[in-house]
Design a protein around this motif. Sequence first.
Motif, PDB file in Angstrom:
ATOM      1  N   ASN A  19      37.228  35.887  42.405  1.00  0.00           N
ATOM      2  CA  ASN A  19      35.840  35.325  43.205  1.00  0.00           C
ATOM      3  C   ASN A  19      36.993  34.537  44.258  1.00  0.00           C
ATOM      4  O   ASN A  19      36.112  34.379  45.169  1.00  0.00           O
TER       5      ASN A  19
ATOM      6  N   GLY B 254      34.883  36.829  47.422  1.00  0.00           N
ATOM      7  CA  GLY B 254      34.583  35.324  47.690  1.00  0.00           C
ATOM      8  C   GLY B 254      34.607  34.722  48.379  1.00  0.00           C
ATOM      9  O   GLY B 254      33.593  33.758  49.467  1.00  0.00           O
TER      10      GLY B 254
ATOM     11  N   SER C 101      27.891  35.704  41.584  1.00  0.00           N
ATOM     12  CA  SER C 101      29.148  35.978  42.119  1.00  0.00           C
ATOM     13  C   SER C 101      29.278  37.462  41.480  1.00  0.00           C
ATOM     14  O   SER C 101      29.689  38.051  42.187  1.00  0.00           O
TER      15      SER C 101
END
Length: 205
Positions: free
Chosen positions: A104, A132, A164
């Motif tokens: 992430n 992310g 996420s």
Amino acid sequence: MMNNPKPTVEESMRAILEAESRAVASIPYTPDYDKAVRLIVERVHIGKGKLVTSGMGKAGQIAMNIATTFSSTGIPAVNLHPSEAQHGDLGVLQPGDIMLLVSNSGRTREIVELVSLTRNLYPDIPLIVITGRKDSELTKLADASLITADAPEVCPLGMTPTTSTTMMTVIGDILVVNVMNATGFTKADYAKRHHGGYLGHVSRQ
């Protein structure tokens, strides 16, 4: 001062479903999706290599799920724990393989180190990253970067991987389905790989 009443389970459930649905719908398409699908097809389906996934912590569980789903749909895949890779498990890699890394933050230390070890062993192995952060260290190293979206976690602390990991899972599904489409994977092909349980029974009907 009056404290705000805590939401009921039903209220919380509805809010979580709405928030995660918005987050999933906001995942941006980029041509890197086409590139990722093409690389997996070329390296594994055509080139007879394998897909090697990896992640740390919660992202590692997502990576493992992606690997098992790919394996059941005609793309040989294994999950490599990034820490164990430093103690000999990196030997699972072969020159014709491709790696799919899940992080992430895009800067997970163990995954960044895994990239370094991989490139030292086989410099030409392509890297696909699910992350992310579009400007992260891993994004800069990747051949194809699949960005989730900048959506807050539904955890009340805003910290626990929730939204996420949902988006990462969905991106894995997008890759699996599009690779199946590209390779022409059939129900009969599925039945050859999935013999047990309800799905095994249904696939042979």
